[in-house]
Design an enzyme around this catalytic site. Sequence first.
Site, PDB file in Angstrom:
ATOM      1  N   SER A   1     -22.599  -8.163  -7.110  1.00 42.09           N
ATOM      2  CA  SER A   1     -21.491  -8.175  -8.298  1.00 42.09           C
ATOM      3  C   SER A   1     -20.441  -9.150  -7.887  1.00 42.09           C
ATOM      4  CB  SER A   1     -20.895  -6.924  -8.505  1.00 42.09           C
ATOM      5  OG  SER A   1     -21.964  -5.795  -8.527  1.00 42.09           O
TER       6      SER A   1
ATOM      7  N   GLY B   1     -28.989   0.020  -1.525  1.00 38.19           N
ATOM      8  CA  GLY B   1     -29.292  -1.378  -0.951  1.00 38.19           C
ATOM      9  C   GLY B   1     -29.231  -1.474   0.431  1.00 38.19           C
TER      10      GLY B   1
ATOM     11  N   LEU C   1     -23.639  -4.321 -13.172  1.00 39.97           N
ATOM     12  CA  LEU C   1     -25.125  -4.142 -12.614  1.00 39.97           C
ATOM     13  C   LEU C   1     -25.950  -5.543 -12.741  1.00 39.97           C
ATOM     14  CD1 LEU C   1     -26.170  -0.749 -14.112  1.00 39.97           C
ATOM     15  CD2 LEU C   1     -24.898  -1.042 -12.029  1.00 39.97           C
TER      16      LEU C   1
ATOM     17  N   HIS D   1     -29.303  -3.689  -8.386  1.00 36.85           N
ATOM     18  CA  HIS D   1     -29.175  -2.422  -8.822  1.00 36.85           C
ATOM     19  C   HIS D   1     -30.265  -1.685  -9.709  1.00 36.85           C
ATOM     20  CE1 HIS D   1     -24.593  -3.778  -8.887  1.00 36.85           C
ATOM     21  NE2 HIS D   1     -24.671  -2.633  -8.124  1.00 36.85           N
TER      22      HIS D   1
END
Length: 290
Positions: free
Chosen positions: A192, A153, A39, A43
Amino acid sequence: MTIEKKIAVLKTPQALRDWHLQQIRDGKRIGFVPTMGALHDGHLSLVQKAKDHSDSVIASIFVNPTQFAPDEDFDSYPRTLDDDLEKLVSVGCAAAYCPVANDLYPEGNATKVYVEELSSILEGEHRPHFFGGVTNIVSRLFIHVAPDVAVFGEKDYQQLQIIKRMTKDLGMPIEVIGAETIRETDGLAMSSRNQYLSPDERKKAGNFAKALRDAATAIEAGKSISKAIKQAEKDIAKAGLGPINYVAVRDAETLEELGTDTLKQGVSARILTAAWMGKTRLIDNLPLKR
Ligand code: PAF
């Protein structure tokens, strides 16, 4: 204090069902943020948005094997559960669902969920396995978690449109909401996978976002779509990325093509791109309106 005292860590579907029942008894509207862990602030902004639309937020953490091709990074994908749980606590997330693969894909399962057409264009052309894997896991997570609202997202814009379509087509009583992309100070969209970039690649990656922003500004000012795309491709290559998988301007909802001329007044569109920086594939997109 142990992490379990700060957030409900639900490791089995039964634990999730018990938690869910309690939320319903307490009259709470449930918000859901599905994640694969690792995360970052992007996030956490999804959790914040889910909190704005619900009373109790649950995030899932599950690295979904079916959305990775055999040559992709499933094995090396960052797994940082303890950190992730602390981050969820820091934004007031009530629960984390951390199932194992067998909970979501029982032995011998033969059921697949696939959104035709939308899943085979743009990202789908370059990662044909990807959206099938995403709709398979998100449909299963939606059934397990049974949220009132789910937040995704806009960074993965095509994924968001596909999930909206899947939810509508299957008549799932879940409101799917998009949340604006969170960016680093140089404009790079948070992901990420950005941690795969070397320091030199990371420095250059800001220009990927800039190329897209410049193209969006030019199109909104009336430049032809085809000229703006050509310029963006040049700028992205100059920034050190390649190959470029696509730079495309599409209808914001259907992702259909919008031609090569000036963007028509009043049309909601999106400019989307994907390109390789060394061994890392970057994607980004921005809204367009004239
Ligand atoms: O966007 C992601 O992180 C993943 O595709 C999702 C939605 C959690 C499904 O595995």
